[in-house]
Design a protein around this motif. Structure first.
Motif, PDB file in Angstrom:
ATOM      1  N   LEU A  42      58.437  60.278 -34.548  1.00 24.14           N
ATOM      2  CA  LEU A  42      58.484  58.810 -34.620  1.00 24.14           C
ATOM      3  C   LEU A  42      57.562  58.306 -35.731  1.00 24.14           C
ATOM      4  N   ASN A  96      52.601  48.737 -28.716  1.00 25.76           N
ATOM      5  CA  ASN A  96      53.533  49.772 -28.245  1.00 25.76           C
ATOM      6  C   ASN A  96      54.702  49.205 -27.424  1.00 25.76           C
ATOM      7  N   PRO A  97      55.914  49.360 -27.939  1.00 24.05           N
ATOM      8  CA  PRO A  97      57.091  48.856 -27.203  1.00 24.05           C
ATOM      9  C   PRO A  97      57.693  49.984 -26.362  1.00 24.05           C
ATOM     10  N   CYS A 209      49.560  52.365 -29.594  1.00 23.58           N
ATOM     11  CA  CYS A 209      48.769  52.012 -28.399  1.00 23.58           C
ATOM     12  C   CYS A 209      47.324  51.688 -28.785  1.00 23.58           C
TER      13      CYS A 209
END
Ligand code: SF4
Length: 311
Positions: A42, A96-97, A209
């Motif tokens: 990611l 953070n999603p 995060c």
């Protein structure tokens, strides 16, 4: 009914203890030939998703074919940035999603599983282990939004979750799965000993995060333009000013990284001080004076001249 031998599982392997165990449990039931693994790289994935080389080493040792979904460039990056800019299910403590991030990964996994002709999608998720994305209700929401209702097998918590299609069809023996819930990792450690595997220390989540790191990402997300590979790589290095129109290295290694990024992507200009000190990347020439001031401010030496190089 399909026989057990013919079932093929695709395990989402982040590299942490839970996903390693999920893979071992599948290997135990289906054999290594019928288990493949998928690792997501990611854009801000370091942390949650551990190191790709470490993941590769583990898969190799277990004789498991490993696939990578690299979301740091191209179409996958564009899609990820869309959810990061406007997550439908909110954010955690910082940017953070997590819920949207999981839905994103499952949607991509669904496609890859189809290409690989995998019958079962498997994850190491443990119900109640993570506050945002692993509550039982959220697990259900995520799989339904990803179009995978009843199709994700979570071997570590399977016995406390509804039976999946794979279990109902007899592809997987439910009695050999676990009923782990919550943050305690005692049972996982027992299983790791039983399987004889090593694992990295638990990580708290990806860079998104971290509130301090997100101070560099938040201004990027407000920009109207499309963010690219360069923006993401640059966000991970240096001190940022003018919404990242100026980036200053904090040490020699970062100076080299900044220079390498600017040259590789042929972006902006580099300002190198005449004496040891931070190098600066500037997106536009108009930032030159401001960048020189900043270099003076963060340098231990009195800097009297600078080299400006176009990338
Ligand atoms: S911590 Fe959340 S946002 Fe980050 S990689 Fe994990 S699920 Fe995605």
């Amino acid at each position: 009914m399909q026989s057990k031998q013919k079932a093929k599982a695709l395990v989402l392997l982040s590299g942490g203890l839970d996903s390693r165990l999920a893979l071992m449990m599948m290997k135990q039931q289906l054999g290594s030939k019928n288990v493949e693994a998928l690792h997501f790289i990611l854009p801000f994935g370091e942390g949650c998703c551990s190191d790709r080389f470490c993941v590769f080493g583990f898969a190799q040792k277990q004789h498991i074919r490993l696939h990578f979904a690299d979301c740091t460039k191209g179409r996958l990056l564009t899609d990820y940035m869309k959810i990061l800019r406007a997550p439908k299910h909110g954010r955690g403590a910082a940017l953070n999603p997590c819920i949207d991030c999981r839905i994103f990964m499952f949607k991509k996994t669904k496609k890859i599983a189809k290409e690989l002709k995998a019958d079962i999608i498997v994850t190491g998720e443990v119900a109640g282990e993570r506050p945002m994305s692993q509550k039982k209700k959220t697990l259900r929401l995520i799989e339904s939004r990803a179009g995978l209702k009843g199709k994700i097998l979570r071997p570590l918590s399977a016995k406390i979750l509804p039976e999946t299609g794979a279990e109902k069809k007899g592809l997987i023996d439910r009695s050999r799965l676990e009923a782990i819930e919550g943050r305690q990792r005692k049972r996982q450690m027992e299983l790791a000993r039983k399987f004889g595997i090593t694992y990295p220390n638990p990580a708290g989540g990806c860079l998104l995060c971290e509130k301090e790191f997100c101070k560099k990402v938040a201004p990027l997300l407000r920009l109207k333009r499309k963010l690219d590979e360069f923006d993401i790589a640059m966000a991970k290095v240096g001190r940022h000013f003018e919404s990242s129109g100026i980036v200053l290295g904090k040490n020699k290694q970062e100076n080299e990284q900044i220079a390498m990024l600017a040259k590789t992507h042929k972006k902006g200009f580099l300002i190198i001080p005449g004496k040891p000190g931070p190098a600066a990347f500037i997106r536009k020439r108009s930032y030159k004076n401001m960048a020189e001031e900043l270099i003076r401010k963060y340098s231990k030496h009195k800097i009297t001249y600078f080299h400006t190089l176009s990338s």
